[in-house]
Design a protein around this motif. Sequence first.
Motif, PDB file in Angstrom:
ATOM      1  N   ASN A 102       0.830  -1.215   0.000  1.00  0.00           N
ATOM      2  CA  ASN A 102       0.000   0.000   0.000  1.00  0.00           C
ATOM      3  C   ASN A 102       0.856   1.253   0.000  1.00  0.00           C
ATOM      4  O   ASN A 102       0.608   2.190  -0.761  1.00  0.00           O
ATOM      5  CB  ASN A 102      -0.931   0.009   1.217  1.00  0.00           C
ATOM      6  CG  ASN A 102      -2.131  -0.904   1.009  1.00  0.00           C
ATOM      7  OD1 ASN A 102      -2.624  -1.059  -0.115  1.00  0.00           O
ATOM      8  ND2 ASN A 102      -2.590  -1.521   2.075  1.00  0.00           N
ATOM      9  N   GLN A 103       1.886   1.254   0.852  1.00  0.00           N
ATOM     10  CA  GLN A 103       2.792   2.401   0.930  1.00  0.00           C
ATOM     11  C   GLN A 103       3.440   2.685  -0.413  1.00  0.00           C
ATOM     12  O   GLN A 103       3.655   3.828  -0.787  1.00  0.00           O
ATOM     13  CB  GLN A 103       3.909   2.089   1.912  1.00  0.00           C
ATOM     14  CG  GLN A 103       3.903   2.920   3.168  1.00  0.00           C
ATOM     15  CD  GLN A 103       5.059   2.487   4.057  1.00  0.00           C
ATOM     16  OE1 GLN A 103       6.225   2.538   3.683  1.00  0.00           O
ATOM     17  NE2 GLN A 103       4.721   2.040   5.250  1.00  0.00           N
ATOM     18  N   ALA A 104       3.755   1.613  -1.132  1.00  0.00           N
ATOM     19  CA  ALA A 104       4.399   1.763  -2.435  1.00  0.00           C
ATOM     20  C   ALA A 104       3.381   2.127  -3.517  1.00  0.00           C
ATOM     21  O   ALA A 104       3.754   2.372  -4.667  1.00  0.00           O
ATOM     22  CB  ALA A 104       5.133   0.474  -2.792  1.00  0.00           C
ATOM     23  N   GLY A 105       2.106   2.151  -3.162  1.00  0.00           N
ATOM     24  CA  GLY A 105       1.063   2.504  -4.124  1.00  0.00           C
ATOM     25  C   GLY A 105       0.863   1.444  -5.204  1.00  0.00           C
ATOM     26  O   GLY A 105       0.446   1.750  -6.321  1.00  0.00           O
ATOM     27  N   LEU A 106       1.143   0.181  -4.864  1.00  0.00           N
ATOM     28  CA  LEU A 106       1.125  -0.873  -5.877  1.00  0.00           C
ATOM     29  C   LEU A 106       0.006  -1.899  -5.683  1.00  0.00           C
ATOM     30  O   LEU A 106      -0.092  -2.854  -6.452  1.00  0.00           O
ATOM     31  CB  LEU A 106       2.476  -1.600  -5.874  1.00  0.00           C
ATOM     32  CG  LEU A 106       3.691  -0.747  -6.282  1.00  0.00           C
ATOM     33  CD1 LEU A 106       4.988  -1.497  -5.987  1.00  0.00           C
ATOM     34  CD2 LEU A 106       3.606  -0.378  -7.755  1.00  0.00           C
ATOM     35  N   ALA A 107      -0.836  -1.691  -4.681  1.00  0.00           N
ATOM     36  CA  ALA A 107      -1.838  -2.714  -4.336  1.00  0.00           C
ATOM     37  C   ALA A 107      -2.711  -3.095  -5.530  1.00  0.00           C
ATOM     38  O   ALA A 107      -3.007  -4.267  -5.750  1.00  0.00           O
ATOM     39  CB  ALA A 107      -2.697  -2.238  -3.176  1.00  0.00           C
ATOM     40  N   SER A 108      -3.101  -2.096  -6.333  1.00  0.00           N
ATOM     41  CA  SER A 108      -4.040  -2.369  -7.433  1.00  0.00           C
ATOM     42  C   SER A 108      -3.391  -3.217  -8.525  1.00  0.00           C
ATOM     43  O   SER A 108      -4.073  -3.729  -9.397  1.00  0.00           O
ATOM     44  CB  SER A 108      -4.550  -1.061  -8.025  1.00  0.00           C
ATOM     45  OG  SER A 108      -3.455  -0.372  -8.609  1.00  0.00           O
ATOM     46  N   ARG A 109      -2.084  -3.363  -8.476  1.00  0.00           N
ATOM     47  CA  ARG A 109      -1.421  -4.148  -9.514  1.00  0.00           C
ATOM     48  C   ARG A 109      -1.202  -5.608  -9.111  1.00  0.00           C
ATOM     49  O   ARG A 109      -0.568  -6.367  -9.818  1.00  0.00           O
ATOM     50  CB  ARG A 109      -0.118  -3.464  -9.917  1.00  0.00           C
ATOM     51  CG  ARG A 109      -0.467  -2.080 -10.553  1.00  0.00           C
ATOM     52  CD  ARG A 109       0.723  -1.352 -11.081  1.00  0.00           C
ATOM     53  NE  ARG A 109       1.517  -2.187 -11.946  1.00  0.00           N
ATOM     54  CZ  ARG A 109       2.820  -1.984 -12.172  1.00  0.00           C
ATOM     55  NH1 ARG A 109       3.426  -0.980 -11.575  1.00  0.00           N
ATOM     56  NH2 ARG A 109       3.486  -2.754 -12.967  1.00  0.00           N
ATOM     57  N   TYR A 110      -1.760  -5.973  -7.973  1.00  0.00           N
ATOM     58  CA  TYR A 110      -1.766  -7.389  -7.567  1.00  0.00           C
ATOM     59  C   TYR A 110      -3.165  -7.953  -7.821  1.00  0.00           C
ATOM     60  O   TYR A 110      -4.159  -7.226  -7.733  1.00  0.00           O
ATOM     61  CB  TYR A 110      -1.406  -7.519  -6.087  1.00  0.00           C
ATOM     62  CG  TYR A 110       0.087  -7.389  -5.848  1.00  0.00           C
ATOM     63  CD1 TYR A 110       0.881  -8.501  -5.646  1.00  0.00           C
ATOM     64  CD2 TYR A 110       0.699  -6.133  -5.872  1.00  0.00           C
ATOM     65  CE1 TYR A 110       2.248  -8.386  -5.464  1.00  0.00           C
ATOM     66  CE2 TYR A 110       2.065  -6.000  -5.701  1.00  0.00           C
ATOM     67  CZ  TYR A 110       2.834  -7.136  -5.497  1.00  0.00           C
ATOM     68  OH  TYR A 110       4.187  -7.026  -5.324  1.00  0.00           O
ATOM     69  N   ASP A 111      -3.234  -9.243  -8.140  1.00  0.00           N
ATOM     70  CA  ASP A 111      -4.546  -9.845  -8.336  1.00  0.00           C
ATOM     71  C   ASP A 111      -5.317  -9.909  -7.041  1.00  0.00           C
ATOM     72  O   ASP A 111      -6.518  -9.739  -7.012  1.00  0.00           O
ATOM     73  CB  ASP A 111      -4.397 -11.261  -8.917  1.00  0.00           C
ATOM     74  CG  ASP A 111      -3.925 -11.197 -10.353  1.00  0.00           C
ATOM     75  OD1 ASP A 111      -4.706 -10.738 -11.190  1.00  0.00           O
ATOM     76  OD2 ASP A 111      -2.758 -11.555 -10.615  1.00  0.00           O
ATOM     77  N   HIS A 112      -4.592 -10.174  -5.953  1.00  0.00           N
ATOM     78  CA  HIS A 112      -5.283 -10.243  -4.678  1.00  0.00           C
ATOM     79  C   HIS A 112      -4.380  -9.777  -3.546  1.00  0.00           C
ATOM     80  O   HIS A 112      -3.247 -10.228  -3.422  1.00  0.00           O
ATOM     81  CB  HIS A 112      -5.757 -11.677  -4.407  1.00  0.00           C
ATOM     82  CG  HIS A 112      -6.595 -11.789  -3.170  1.00  0.00           C
ATOM     83  ND1 HIS A 112      -7.846 -11.203  -3.058  1.00  0.00           N
ATOM     84  CD2 HIS A 112      -6.360 -12.377  -1.982  1.00  0.00           C
ATOM     85  CE1 HIS A 112      -8.327 -11.443  -1.856  1.00  0.00           C
ATOM     86  NE2 HIS A 112      -7.448 -12.146  -1.184  1.00  0.00           N
ATOM     87  N   VAL A 113      -4.912  -8.855  -2.756  1.00  0.00           N
ATOM     88  CA  VAL A 113      -4.212  -8.387  -1.563  1.00  0.00           C
ATOM     89  C   VAL A 113      -5.035  -8.883  -0.383  1.00  0.00           C
ATOM     90  O   VAL A 113      -6.142  -8.413  -0.163  1.00  0.00           O
ATOM     91  CB  VAL A 113      -4.106  -6.841  -1.565  1.00  0.00           C
ATOM     92  CG1 VAL A 113      -3.469  -6.355  -0.269  1.00  0.00           C
ATOM     93  CG2 VAL A 113      -3.310  -6.364  -2.768  1.00  0.00           C
ATOM     94  N   SER A 114      -4.509  -9.862   0.319  1.00  0.00           N
ATOM     95  CA  SER A 114      -5.306 -10.491   1.370  1.00  0.00           C
ATOM     96  C   SER A 114      -5.397  -9.598   2.600  1.00  0.00           C
ATOM     97  O   SER A 114      -4.420  -8.992   3.013  1.00  0.00           O
ATOM     98  CB  SER A 114      -4.704 -11.835   1.752  1.00  0.00           C
ATOM     99  OG  SER A 114      -5.473 -12.405   2.795  1.00  0.00           O
ATOM    100  N   THR A 115      -6.596  -9.546   3.196  1.00  0.00           N
ATOM    101  CA  THR A 115      -6.777  -8.766   4.422  1.00  0.00           C
ATOM    102  C   THR A 115      -6.381  -9.600   5.638  1.00  0.00           C
ATOM    103  O   THR A 115      -6.345  -9.098   6.745  1.00  0.00           O
ATOM    104  CB  THR A 115      -8.249  -8.340   4.594  1.00  0.00           C
ATOM    105  OG1 THR A 115      -9.074  -9.502   4.469  1.00  0.00           O
ATOM    106  CG2 THR A 115      -8.642  -7.323   3.555  1.00  0.00           C
ATOM    107  N   GLY A 116      -6.091 -10.867   5.423  1.00  0.00           N
ATOM    108  CA  GLY A 116      -5.740 -11.739   6.542  1.00  0.00           C
ATOM    109  C   GLY A 116      -4.253 -11.989   6.597  1.00  0.00           C
ATOM    110  O   GLY A 116      -3.642 -12.316   5.583  1.00  0.00           O
ATOM    111  N   GLY A 117      -3.635 -11.815   7.736  1.00  0.00           N
ATOM    112  CA  GLY A 117      -2.221 -12.146   7.892  1.00  0.00           C
ATOM    113  C   GLY A 117      -2.104 -13.624   8.193  1.00  0.00           C
ATOM    114  O   GLY A 117      -1.933 -14.460   7.297  1.00  0.00           O
ATOM    115  N   GLY A 118      -2.219 -13.959   9.479  1.00  0.00           N
ATOM    116  CA  GLY A 118      -2.185 -15.354   9.911  1.00  0.00           C
ATOM    117  C   GLY A 118      -3.196 -16.209   9.165  1.00  0.00           C
ATOM    118  O   GLY A 118      -2.923 -17.362   8.818  1.00  0.00           O
TER     119      GLY A 118
END
Length: 394
Positions: free
Chosen positions: A359-375
């Motif tokens: 997110n900080q790098a402003g690249l989230a939209s370029r991934y197919d999926h950014v999971s909201t779950g860590g563990g």
Amino acid sequence: MAGTLRGIADLAIEGRRTFLRVDFNVPVASGKVTDPSRVLASLPTIRHAMERGAKLVLASHAGRPKGKPSPQFSLEPVGQLLAELLHCEVLLTDDCISDAAGKIVTDLRDGQVALLENLRFNPGEEKNDVAFARELAKLCDVYVNDAFGAAHRAHASVSALPQLIRERGVGFLMEREIAALERLRSSTVHPFVAVLGGAKVSDKIGVLEALIDRVDALLIGGAMANTFLAAQGLSMGKSLVEQDKLPLARSLMQRAAGRGVKLLLPTDLLVADSLDASAGRVVTTNLVPDAMMALDIGPRTVETFRHEILPAKALFWNGPLGLFERAPFAEGTFGVARAGADCAGFTVVGGGDSVAAVNQAGLASRYDHVSTGGGASLEFLEGRPMPGIEAVKS
Ligand code: ADP
Ligand code: MG
């Protein structure tokens, strides 16, 4: 894992009290939510339920209040943010199972929204206590879980409660998480590349073991890599090394070699004399000075990792490659974040800190999926049955 999972679109929620378990465990400073990502991720399900005239009862945990009320962990700031985002009133209850909460929920009109106060203010939540779940069950006709980040925990609102409610299923966020991670877990495309970093090997043993049998290449960075490098006999100076995990690291390297899995460790590192150093110095991995610690992967390693990542048909990334919270040691993580963004394959990033970095790098939209779950995303990939998914199956 028998049983079917129903989505909220197929549940009869019109005019009914719909308990929506969300993950509103968000950072708060001076009474304001500082990172609204998780709240934003819940909005499609919330809006859907409101539009269909559900009487919506939102519930979440936040922080670690240890079973008693504590203003510091109140969901009030989330309630305010939600009211702004939805342009409507959000009724915050004083406690999740009080008489007052019951009254607020009973009085809800179709399409109205109540937010229960932090579930963890009650000791029953983390104990998966059935008596506490029965109290929550009095507040709902329909149960929907959209809290992927909490699905790996057998807590009352996630596990005991849904088993008491017949009409139950998952929200849109949960559906998306499950679809993306299942696609990765059952992936048969090659090359399948995993990048693992972060603080500790011990946090990631399960996923390391699961992935090593599945991937073509495993790229390891972050403090985790220090333990692998030390296991190869290299001297890591003052770097974070888990001495008790050296045998495990050795056996994982052997297993990778035996299966023809490419296991890549850093060949150069950024070292400094302390965590708050203002700059790092690049050294080859076998030349870490005794008084220094490795705080990021070096530029040559970033290039090597990028070279492996770009042609991947499937990519999973978890864990920063260095102390990315500090600018002098963020380049390795951002370099890998860019490589993942440039990869044309199916790309997934999971983990609280890794997602923050993307997110900080402003690249989230370029991934197919950014999971909201860590563990949760790690446990899903390991193939462990998750309490929050099992309990909502019909
Ligand atoms: P995630 O939340 O993505 O799963 P982790 O919680 O496992 O990731 O690890 C993230 C933390 O690891 C970050 O705080 C980061 O600063 C730290 N870290 C990564 N590499 C190093 C390193 N070389 N030395 C010290 N800390 C590191
Ligand atoms: Mg973390």
